[in-house]
Scaffold this active site. Structure first.
Site, PDB file in Angstrom:
ATOM      1  N   ASP A 200       0.833  -1.209   0.000  1.00  0.00           N
ATOM      2  CA  ASP A 200       0.000   0.000   0.000  1.00  0.00           C
ATOM      3  C   ASP A 200       0.871   1.264   0.000  1.00  0.00           C
ATOM      4  O   ASP A 200       1.844   1.356   0.769  1.00  0.00           O
ATOM      5  CB  ASP A 200      -0.878  -0.047   1.262  1.00  0.00           C
ATOM      6  CG  ASP A 200      -1.981   0.988   1.244  1.00  0.00           C
ATOM      7  OD1 ASP A 200      -2.834   0.925   0.353  1.00  0.00           O
ATOM      8  OD2 ASP A 200      -1.987   1.864   2.139  1.00  0.00           O
ATOM      9  N   GLU A 264       1.996  -0.164  -4.843  1.00  0.00           N
ATOM     10  CA  GLU A 264       0.991   0.814  -5.250  1.00  0.00           C
ATOM     11  C   GLU A 264       1.681   2.174  -5.351  1.00  0.00           C
ATOM     12  O   GLU A 264       2.151   2.714  -4.335  1.00  0.00           O
ATOM     13  CB  GLU A 264      -0.149   0.902  -4.231  1.00  0.00           C
ATOM     14  CG  GLU A 264      -1.250   1.836  -4.734  1.00  0.00           C
ATOM     15  CD  GLU A 264      -2.122   2.449  -3.650  1.00  0.00           C
ATOM     16  OE1 GLU A 264      -3.228   2.905  -3.970  1.00  0.00           O
ATOM     17  OE2 GLU A 264      -1.694   2.488  -2.477  1.00  0.00           O
TER      18      GLU A 264
HETATM   19  C1  NOJ Z   1      -4.388   3.087  -0.820  1.00  0.00           C
HETATM   20  C2  NOJ Z   1      -5.493   2.094  -0.728  1.00  0.00           C
HETATM   21  O1  NOJ Z   1      -5.661   1.466  -1.970  1.00  0.00           O
HETATM   22  C3  NOJ Z   1      -6.707   2.847  -0.258  1.00  0.00           C
HETATM   23  O2  NOJ Z   1      -7.867   2.074  -0.342  1.00  0.00           O
HETATM   24  C4  NOJ Z   1      -6.452   3.304   1.146  1.00  0.00           C
HETATM   25  O3  NOJ Z   1      -7.536   4.083   1.584  1.00  0.00           O
HETATM   26  C5  NOJ Z   1      -5.178   4.139   1.214  1.00  0.00           C
HETATM   27  N1  NOJ Z   1      -4.100   3.551   0.483  1.00  0.00           N
HETATM   28  C6  NOJ Z   1      -4.725   4.284   2.628  1.00  0.00           C
HETATM   29  O4  NOJ Z   1      -4.207   3.060   3.081  1.00  0.00           O
END
Ligand code: NOJ
Length: 530
Positions: A200, A264
């Site tokens: 993440d 990500e």
């Molecule tokens: C990215 C995640 O994909 C999202 O769903 C989340 O709210 C934020 N990061 C915070 O962790």
């Protein structure tokens, strides 16, 4: 070329709250995913990435973790997870977990200790600063989810930093003990046998040591969300991140079985590719979100694919994503007809594709009435269409009540059109989107040119995008019409000879192609040349 499973394979993202509710409480669970493994196997995916399943107060639906080495009771138990992993592996499906290292929950025992006093051992496990001289936050950084990224803790008189909700305090990755504890969490799941992690917001992990103010964004186009009124150049994507990622990679590489790390990262592609590491010692797959971010327009998409291909170093394996739990679904962005063309693009480009659950059915964004809104982002920044609930609605399994997702009231409403778009009806429809996805995945798996071959673009104009995939033994031409009007495609330099192996309409199998190829509006075809 020999490819690893995460290169030739196809990843499928499961949002566990919304996939299948096995225990009848309105929220999906691990046993629900296990029950649907036969479906995933028949679809033809190679791996599932499951959004967070760890204990969490659910302020951000699992992206606020209060224990990195457990399972939240809403999803089941650790034994349920072990059973799911064994069941998936038994069917040749790998399991990728969602690691959330940038922040924990404010209810994580580490943060509870950290906030307890300025001299606590864990104080500097998080990012605490004195107020600015005027008593306000230490700098101008904003939370992605609205407002200042700093929250004052009155008991100790300091602010803590949170890139997201105030219930999601950022961990201080400059502290060796944090790194060790968080690496232990990775080891815990790797020891259990998981095949990798989606990590993440990995580009947020390191922040400017001096916490300098972010400058204003001069490009108003990006400022749909107040967060982007400033350019987050000091709060993310700091050079120190690459050493940290290389250490994570070394940890994963210490295990057998080609464990994969997927990052990500929402950055322009020139920055994105730095996350592979200078010689490939970084993240295996820095997520490439261009197909999510760009307008669905042929020349834009063709140029973006070529630019990315041209920029990738030799050691870097590409990847493509059409949707996820944070962004509007492709069937809503591009329309139902183009969602099929987009699926053909996703599955035939060079690199690892990730499919978002339900996109294989043509699921659309579901409008959520304000009184049912769940997503904290939508609630914090109202009126701008930023809420993510519409893309997280229950998977549509059948035309039974609640789309067969649950026997209780589902945590989010089911789409109105679920009686048309659901697994059961689409499985028996030879022209459905699900049938198309199954055919695409089978073809990709069976043809090395499609899962491992080279890519080159072919000149095309107007709404048409064209490219070839090839290896030593075969050559495929993919021609996609991203517009609603019919189009004729002439292959300029060489005689076009071959047979259609797949049309997005599923009705041209085996048709001979000579010299020119006619496409209907919103049609994509794969032609085997030669
Ligand atoms: C990215 C995640 O994909 C999202 O769903 C989340 O709210 C934020 N990061 C915070 O962790």
């Amino acid at each position: 070329m020999t490819t690893k499973w995460w290169q030739s394979g196809v990843i499928y993202q499961v949002y566990p709250r919304s996939f299948y509710d096995n225990d009848g409480d309105g929220v999906g669970d691990l046993n629900g995913i296990a029950a649907k493994l036969p479906y995933l196997e028949a679809l033809g995916v190679d791996a599932i990435w499951i959004s967070p399943i760890f204990p969490s107060p659910m302020a951000d639906f699992g992206y606020d973790v209060s224990n990195y080495t457990g399972v939240d009771p809403i999803f089941g138990t650790l034994d349920d997870f072990r059973a799911l992993l064994a069941g998936a592996h038994g069917r040749g499906i790998r399991v990728i977990l969602d690691y959330v290292p940038n922040h924990s929950s404010s209810e994580h025992p580490w943060f509870i200790e950290s906030r307890s006093s300025r001299v606590n051992d864990k104080r500097d496990w998080y990012i605490w600063r004195d107020p600015a001289p005027d008593g306000g936050p230490p700098n101008n950084w904003r939370s992605v989810f609205g407002g200042s990224a700093w929250t004052l803790d009155p008991a100790t008189g300091q602010y803590y930093y949170h890139a997201f909700l105030n219930e999601q305090p950022d961990l201080n990755w400059r502290k060796p003990a944090v790194r060790e504890a968080m690496f232990d969490a990775l080891r815990f799941w790797l020891d259990l046998g998981v095949d990798g992690f989606r990590i993440d917001v990995i580009w947020h992990l390191m922040k400017d040591q001096e916490l300098r103010n972010n400058p204003p964004n001069q490009e108003p186009r990006r400022a749909k969300s107040p967060y982007y009124e400033l350019l987050p150049i000091y709060s993310c994507d700091q050079p120190e991140i690459h050493e940290l990622i290389a250490a994570m990679r070394a940890l994963a590489d210490g295990y057998d079985g080609d464990r994969v790390l997927i990052g990500e990262i929402y950055l322009p592609i020139d920055k994105l590719i730095t996350y592979y590491g200078p010689e490939g010692e970084g993240i295996h797959l820095p997520y490439n979100f261009q197909l999510i971010r760009l307008p669905w327009e042929a020349r834009t998409i063709a140029a973006a694919v070529d630019a990315y291909e041209a920029l990738l170093p030799d050691f870097a394996w590409p990847n493509w994503v059409l949707g996820n739990h944070d962004k509007p679904r492709i069937a809503s962005r591009a329309g139902a007809a183009q969602a099929r063309v987009a699926a053909m693009l996703l599955i035939t480009l060079r690199g690892t594709p990730t499919i978002y659950y339900g996109d294989e059915l043509g699921m659309r964004d579901v409008p959520i009435p304000p009184e049912l809104e769940q997503d904290p982002f939508g609630k914090n920044v109202p009126g701008r269409g930023l809420g993510r609930d519409p893309v997280r609605t229950p998977m549509q399994w059948s035309n039974a009540a609640h789309a067969g997702f649950t026997t209780a009231t589902p945590w989010l409403p089911v789409a109105d059109d679920y009686r048309t778009f659901n697994v059961e009806s689409e499985e028996s429809d030879p022209a459905s989107m699900l049938t198309l996805l199954r055919r695409l995945l089978a073809l990709r798996r069976e043809q090395p040119a499609l899962h491992a071959g080279a890519y080159s673009s072919v000149a095309a104009s107007g709404d048409v995008v064209a490219y070839v995939r090839k290896d030593e033994s075969s050559l495929f031409l993919i021609v996609l019409n991203l517009g609603p009007a019919p189009a004729v495609f002439d292959l300029p330099s060489r005689e076009l000879h071959g047979r259609i192996v797949l049309s997005t309409f599923l009705d041209r199998d085996g048709e001979a192609v000579n010299d020119a190829l006619s496409l209907r509006g919103d049609e994509g075809v794969i032609v085997r040349l030669g």
